[in-house]
Design an enzyme around this catalytic site. Structure first.
Site, short mmCIF file in Angstrom:
data_model
loop_
_atom_site.label_atom_id
_atom_site.label_comp_id
_atom_site.label_asym_id
_atom_site.label_seq_id
_atom_site.Cartn_x
_atom_site.Cartn_y
_atom_site.Cartn_z
N SER A 259 33.93 48.68 121.35
CA SER A 259 34.09 49.59 120.22
C SER A 259 32.94 50.59 120.25
O SER A 259 31.81 50.24 120.60
CB SER A 259 34.04 48.79 118.92
OG SER A 259 33.91 49.66 117.83
N SER A 260 33.20 51.84 119.85
CA SER A 260 32.12 52.83 119.89
C SER A 260 31.18 52.64 118.69
O SER A 260 30.01 53.01 118.75
CB SER A 260 32.69 54.25 119.91
OG SER A 260 33.53 54.44 118.81
N GLY A 310 27.50 57.84 122.19
CA GLY A 310 27.54 59.27 122.50
C GLY A 310 26.61 59.70 123.62
O GLY A 310 26.45 60.89 123.87
N CYS A 315 31.10 61.50 127.10
CA CYS A 315 31.25 61.28 125.66
C CYS A 315 31.13 62.56 124.86
O CYS A 315 30.27 63.39 125.13
CB CYS A 315 30.15 60.36 125.14
SG CYS A 315 30.13 58.78 125.94
N ARG A 411 39.46 51.44 120.72
CA ARG A 411 38.02 51.57 120.81
C ARG A 411 37.50 52.64 119.85
O ARG A 411 36.40 52.57 119.36
CB ARG A 411 37.64 51.94 122.26
CG ARG A 411 36.14 52.10 122.46
CD ARG A 411 35.79 52.47 123.89
NE ARG A 411 34.51 53.13 123.93
CZ ARG A 411 33.35 52.50 124.04
NH1 ARG A 411 33.32 51.21 124.16
NH2 ARG A 411 32.23 53.18 124.03
P1 XMP Z 1 28.07 56.98 131.66
O1 XMP Z 1 27.00 57.93 131.24
O2 XMP Z 1 27.55 55.84 132.48
O3 XMP Z 1 28.63 56.35 130.30
O4 XMP Z 1 29.18 57.67 132.34
C1 XMP Z 1 29.55 55.32 130.28
C2 XMP Z 1 29.72 54.81 128.86
O5 XMP Z 1 30.25 55.83 128.01
C3 XMP Z 1 30.99 55.22 126.95
N1 XMP Z 1 32.29 55.86 126.89
C4 XMP Z 1 32.62 56.82 126.02
N2 XMP Z 1 31.94 57.36 124.98
N3 XMP Z 1 33.76 58.81 124.54
C5 XMP Z 1 32.52 58.35 124.23
O6 XMP Z 1 31.92 58.84 123.27
C6 XMP Z 1 34.50 58.33 125.56
O7 XMP Z 1 35.60 58.78 125.84
C7 XMP Z 1 33.90 57.27 126.34
N4 XMP Z 1 34.34 56.53 127.39
C8 XMP Z 1 33.33 55.70 127.70
C9 XMP Z 1 31.08 53.75 127.25
O8 XMP Z 1 30.14 53.10 126.43
C10 XMP Z 1 30.71 53.68 128.72
O9 XMP Z 1 30.19 52.44 129.11
#
Ligand code: XMP
Length: 496
Positions: A259-260, A310, A315, A411
Site C-alpha cells: 500500500s502506498s 513518492g 512515482c 495499492r
Molecule cells: P524505484 O525508484 O526503485 O522505486 O524505481 C520503486 C518503488 O516505487 C513505488 N511505486 C510507486 N509509487 N506510484 C508511486 O507513487 C507508482 O505508480 C508506483 N509504483 C511503484 C514502490 O514502492 C516501488 O517499490
C-alpha cells in the site's frame, strides 16, 4: 565537524539521498572485511541487503530466483490472479540454478506454426510443450535452422519438430556444475530441467557459459524448506485473504502488504489476520514515512516496515496527492523508532546508484528495495524492444493507469473511487544485462562506501550513526553538481 544525523534531520527539512553527504571516518579494515549480511524482517536473515520490488515489470519467478541465488530476496507482485501469483512463487522456489532461458517465447504448442523469426528471441531453439508454456510435458523442440529452411512457413510445428533424446532430461534439482557436466559429457546444446515429467526450464550451453563468466555467487537465501526464499505482495481487501492462502500453499516465505499509505485500519486488520492465521509467516507492513505511522503498524505486530512515499523513479504520488517525504529523512526517522522495537526497515524507492544504497543502509535501513535499478535486466519480466537504437524493457509504476487497468488499483485505494487517478507513469529502461552480474559489482561498491565510513557491518554503521560518530552535511546545489561528473565535453559512464 559536520552534523550528527539527529541534528541534521530535526531542522524541518525533508531531505532526499542526493541532498546529504557523509563525511569520511576512519578505516582500520580491508573492503572485503565488510559484511553486508542483514535482516529483512524480525525472523528472516539475508546475506545481502537487496530486495526486488513487487512490481509487474520487476519481480516474477526469474527475478525472485536470481535475487535469492544472490543472497537477497524478490517479492512477487500481485497484479495477476491469486493462482498465477502462487504459480510464480512456486516456480521461483523450484529453480536451483538461476538460469533464464525460458522466457515465454521459448515454449510453443505443437499445433501452431511459427511465422516470424522473432519467436526465437535470442535463442537457436524453441521448445514445444503440451500447453505451450513451462510446467507442462515437453514434446520436442524446433531448431532455428530447421525453421529457416522451411519453404512454407505455415507448416505446423508438429510436422517438423525434433524429439528430445532422453539424454537431455535432468532433474530440476541439478546445480550449475552438474548441468555443465551433463552438457559436456553428452556434447549437448541444451538440457531440459524436469520435475515429475514436466519441464521446469530449459538450460542452453550458451547460458551456462555466460553465467560461468559472472562473479561467483555467495550464500543464497534458502528457506526452512530447503528451497529459495521468496516473498509475495498482497493487498488489504477481503479477497486478499484467499490470495494469501494460494501463496501459503505455494510456500511463500514472507508477505508484503502493498500500500502506498500503510497507516490504515485496513492494513492493521490485515496484519492481525495474517499473524493470527499463519503465526509463523513474517509480514511486512507499509509504506510509511513517519514515526507516527510506523508506531501504529509496529503495535499491530509487523515483522518489517517498508519506507518510502513518492520517492520512486516512476512515482507521482507527491505531485498528485501532496503527501510523502524526502527519502533520506523518511528512512532516518522511521528507522530510529523501528530499531527501538527490533523491527527491520526496508528503504523502498529512489535508489539509482550504489551511493544511495550506502546512505539508506547507514541511515538505519536494513535492506533496500529497488524497482528501476533492477528493471531492464535479463531477469525482469517482459521482452526487450528497441527505442531509438537502444535496447530497452518496459518499466511502469504500479499506480500508472496502464498497471491499474490490469488490477493494481488496490495499492492506491482506487477501489473506493469510481474515477481512477494515476499516481505513476509508464516508461522504459535500458538493458542492464543480468542481475547475477551487476549486483555483485554493486555490492562491492557499497562495501567500499562502508569502509570509507569506518563501518565493517550494517550494525556498526547504525551504531556509529546513533552514537553521533558519523557526521553528515547537506549539499548545496553547486556541491551536488560538483559531486557528479562535470566539466567534460563527453564521457562514457562505466563502473565495471
Ligand atoms: P524505484 O525508484 O526503485 O522505486 O524505481 C520503486 C518503488 O516505487 C513505488 N511505486 C510507486 N509509487 N506510484 C508511486 O507513487 C507508482 O505508480 C508506483 N509504483 C511503484 C514502490 O514502492 C516501488 O517499490
Amino acid at each position: 565537524d559536520g552534523f550528527s544525523a539527529e541534528k541534521l534531520f530535526n531542522q524541518g527539512y525533508s531531505y532526499t539521498y542526493d541532498d546529504v553527504i557523509f563525511l569520511p571516518h576512519y578505516i582500520d579494515f580491508p573492503t572485503d572485511a565488510v559484511s553486508l549480511s542483514t535482516r529483512l524482517t524480525r525472523n528472516i536473515e539475508l546475506s545481502i541487503p537487496f530486495v526486488a520490488s513487487p512490481m509487474d515489470t520487476v519481480t516474477e519467478d526469474y527475478m525472485a530466483a536470481a535475487m535469492a541465488a544472490l543472497g537477497g530476496i524478490g517479492i512477487v507482485h500481485s497484479n495477476c490472479t491469486p493462482s498465477d501469483q502462487g504459480s510464480l512463487v512456486a516456480s521461483a522456489k523450484s529453480r536451483r540454478v538461476p538460469i533464464f532461458s525460458s522466457n515465454s517465447a521459448i515454449f510453443r504448442a505443437q499445433d501452431g506454426c511459427i511465422d516470424d523469426v522473432t519467436a526465437f528471441g535470442e535463442y537457436n531453439h524453441l521448445f514445444v510443450t503440451e500447453s505451450g508454456s513451462a510446467r507442462s510435458k515437453v514434446l520436442g523442440y524446433v531448431a532455428k535452422s530447421d525453421w529457416e529452411n522451411l519453404n512454407d512457413k505455415k507448416v505446423k510445428i508438429f510436422d517438423y519438430m525434433r524429439d528430445c533424446s532422453s539424454k537431455v532430461y535432468v532433474p530440476s534439482e541439478y546445480d550449475l556444475g552438474q548441468i555443465s557436466g551433463v552438457l559436456e559429457k553428452n556434447e549437448l546444446d541444451f538440457v531440459v530441467l524436469e520435475s515429475n515429467g514436466e519441464v521446469v526450464d530449459v538450460v542452453l550451453k550458451e547460458d551456462v557459459e555466460r553465467i560461468k563468466g559472472y562473479p561467483r555467487l555467495g550464500k543464497g537465501s534458502v528457506g526452512p524448506d530447503g528451497k529459495w526464499m521468496v516473498g509475495a505482495a498482497i493487498g488489504t481487501r477481503e479477497s486478499d485473504k484467499q490470495r494469501l492462502e494460494h501463496l501459503v500453499k505455494a510456500g511463500v516465505n514472507v508477505i508484503v502488504l502493498d500500500s502506498s499509505q500503510g497507516n490504515s485500519s485496513y492494513q492493521i486488520e490485515m496484519i492481525k489476520y495474517v499473524k493470527k492465521t499463519y503465526p509463523k509467516l513474517d509480514v511486512i507492513g507499509g509504506n510509511v514515512v513517519t514515526m507516527y505511522q510506523a508506531q501504529n503498524l509496529i503495535q499491530a505486530g509487523v515483522d518489517g516496515l517498508r519506507v518510502g512515499m513518492g520517492s520512486g523513479s516512476i512515482c507521482t504520488t507527491q505531485e498528485v496527492c501532496a503527501v510523502g517525504r524526502g527519502q533520506a529523512t523518511a528512512v532516518y526517522k522511521v528507522s530510529s523508532i523501528a530499531a527501538q522495537n527490533g523491527v527491520p526497515v526496508i528503504a523502498d524507492g529512489g535508489i539509482s546508484n550504489s551511493g544511495h544504497i550506502v546512505k539508506a543502509l547507514t541511515l538505519g535501513a536494513s535492506t533496500v528495495m529497488m524497482g528501476s535499478f533492477l528493471a531492464g535486466s535479463t531477469e525482469a519480466p517482459g521482452t526487450y524492444q528497441y527505442q531509438e537504437g537502444r535496447r530497452v524493457k518496459k518499466y511502469r509504476g504500479m499506480g500508472s493507469l496502464e498497471a491499474m487497468t490490469k488490477g493494481s488499483d488496490a495499492r492506491y485505494l482506487g477501489d473506493t473511487a469510481k474515477l481512477k487517478i494515476a499516481q505513476g507513469v509508464v516508461g522504459a529502461v535500458a538493458d542492464k544485462g543480468s542481475v547475477l552480474k551487476f549486483i555483485p559489482y554493486t555490492m562491492q561498491a557499497v562495501k567500499q562506501g562502508f569502509q570509507d565510513l569506518g563501518a565493517s557491518s550494517l550494525q556498526s554503521g547504525h551504531e556509529l550513526l546513533r552514537s553521533r560518530s558519523l557526521r553528515l552535511e547537506v549539499r548545496t546545489g553547486a556541491a551536488q553538481v560538483e559531486g557528479g561528473v562535470h566539466g567534460l565535453v563527453s564521457y562514457e559512464k562505466k563502473s565495471f
